[in-house]
Motif scaffolding. Structure first.
Motif, PDB file in Angstrom:
ATOM      1  N   ILE A  65      -8.104  -0.650  10.474  1.00  0.00           N
ATOM      2  CA  ILE A  65      -9.457  -0.055  10.490  1.00  0.00           C
ATOM      3  C   ILE A  65      -9.543   1.230   9.677  1.00  0.00           C
ATOM      4  N   GLY A  66      -8.460   1.542   8.937  1.00  0.00           N
ATOM      5  CA  GLY A  66      -8.479   2.704   8.069  1.00  0.00           C
ATOM      6  C   GLY A  66      -8.229   4.028   8.762  1.00  0.00           C
ATOM      7  N   ASP A  96      -2.470   5.491   7.374  1.00  0.00           N
ATOM      8  CA  ASP A  96      -1.759   4.795   6.297  1.00  0.00           C
ATOM      9  C   ASP A  96      -0.573   4.001   6.840  1.00  0.00           C
ATOM     10  N   THR A  99       0.849  -1.199   0.000  1.00  0.00           N
ATOM     11  CA  THR A  99       0.000   0.000   0.000  1.00  0.00           C
ATOM     12  C   THR A  99       0.879   1.241   0.000  1.00  0.00           C
ATOM     13  N   PRO A 120      -3.928   0.898  10.842  1.00  0.00           N
ATOM     14  CA  PRO A 120      -4.064   0.625   9.404  1.00  0.00           C
ATOM     15  C   PRO A 120      -5.189  -0.364   9.100  1.00  0.00           C
ATOM     16  N   ASN A 157      -1.190   7.797   1.338  1.00  0.00           N
ATOM     17  CA  ASN A 157      -2.167   8.696   0.721  1.00  0.00           C
ATOM     18  C   ASN A 157      -1.477   9.985   0.279  1.00  0.00           C
TER      19      ASN A 157
END
Length: 211
Positions: free
Chosen positions: A148-149, A152, A105, A146, A108
Motif C-alpha cells: 500500500i506504499g 519500502d 525495487t 509495501p 527510496n
C-alpha cells in the motif's frame, strides 16, 4: 502452592514444542495440556505453574518476577532488552528475521521507510549497515506495508517464506536465525537455584541427545 516454579510461555508453536521438550526431559504433563484454554495451568505433580502469554509479554512477566522462568524467541529478547538471564538455547521453533519488499525495487534515496513490529532490532540493523531509515512500527500484517506504499521494506520473522510469496514479496536480506530461549528472573535464579538448575540440566540433556 507457593513453591511452584512459574513458567511464562506463549501459545502456539513454541508452546507445543516446549511442552514436548519438557515431556522428553521426563516431566509428566497432562495429555490435554496443549488444548487447554486456561491462561494459568498448574501441574502440581511436577511443581510447575504455567502462565500463557503473548510472545512479547513473556520477558516482561519474567523481569517483574510474576514468572520465575520464561520461554521466548530470541527476536523478542533482542527487541525487549529486559533485565533477565538467558539460560539455554532450546533449539525449537527455528525461523529467521529478514528484510523483504516488492521485487525489483530500490530503497527510496530520500526518506527510506521500513515497517516492522521489531523497531529496536530493525533500527540497530540498518544503523550497523550504515543506512539511515525511518522505522514504522506495526503490530500485525506487516506484509501490507509495501503493497500500500507505506514502506519500502519490511523486517519480519520468516518461517517457510510462504506468506511473503503469497503477497508478492521477496526476501532481500537474511538478518539472523531465531530460536526459542529459556530465560530466568535474576532473583528467582538465586532463590530457587536448585529447582531451576535441575530443570536446565534435564532439558540440556534432551537437547544434547537430539544433537
Amino acid at each position: 502452592m507457593e513453591d511452584l516454579i512459574t513458567i511464562a510461555m506463549p501459545k502456539g508453536r513454541i508452546f507445543e514444542e516446549a511442552a514436548e521438550l519438557l515431556r522428553q526431559a521426563g516431566y509428566q504433563l497432562p495429555p490435554e495440556f496443549e488444548d487447554s484454554r486456561k491462561l494459568i495451568i498448574d501441574v502440581e505433580k511436577e511443581g510447575f505453574r504455567f502462565i500463557l502469554a503473548k510472545p512479547m509479554d513473556v520477558p516482561t512477566y519474567v523481569e517483574h518476577g510474576v514468572a520465575d522462568l520464561g520461554i521466548a524467541g530470541k527476536d523478542v529478547m533482542l527487541e525487549e532488552e529486559r533485565d533477565v538471564y538467558e539460560l539455554l538455547d532450546l533449539n525449537i521453533s527455528e525461523c529467521y528475521l529478514a528484510v523483504a519488499g516488492l521485487p525489483n525495487t530500490k530503497m527510496n534515496d530520500v526518506a527510506p521507510k521500513v515497517a516492522t513490529k521489531y523497531p529496536n532490532v530493525a533500527a540497530r540493523y540498518f544503523r550497523e549497515q550504515g543506512e539511515q531509515v525511518e522505522i514504522i512500527k506495526l503490530n500485525g500484517s506487516i506484509e501490507l506495508a509495501p503493497l500500500i506504499g507505506l514502506a519500502d521494506r519490511i523486517v519480519d520473522i520468516v518461517s517457510t517464506g510462504r506468506t511473503l510469496i503469497e503477497n508478492g514479496l521477496v526476501e532481500y536480506e537474511r538478518m539472523m536465525t531465531i530460536t526459542s530461549r529459556l530465560i530466568v528472573n535474576p532473583v528467582s535464579y538465586r532463590m530457587k537455584d536448585e529447582q531451576v538448575n535441575e530443570l536446565v540440566e534435564r532439558i540440556a540433556e534432551v537437547i544434547e541427545r537430539k544433537g
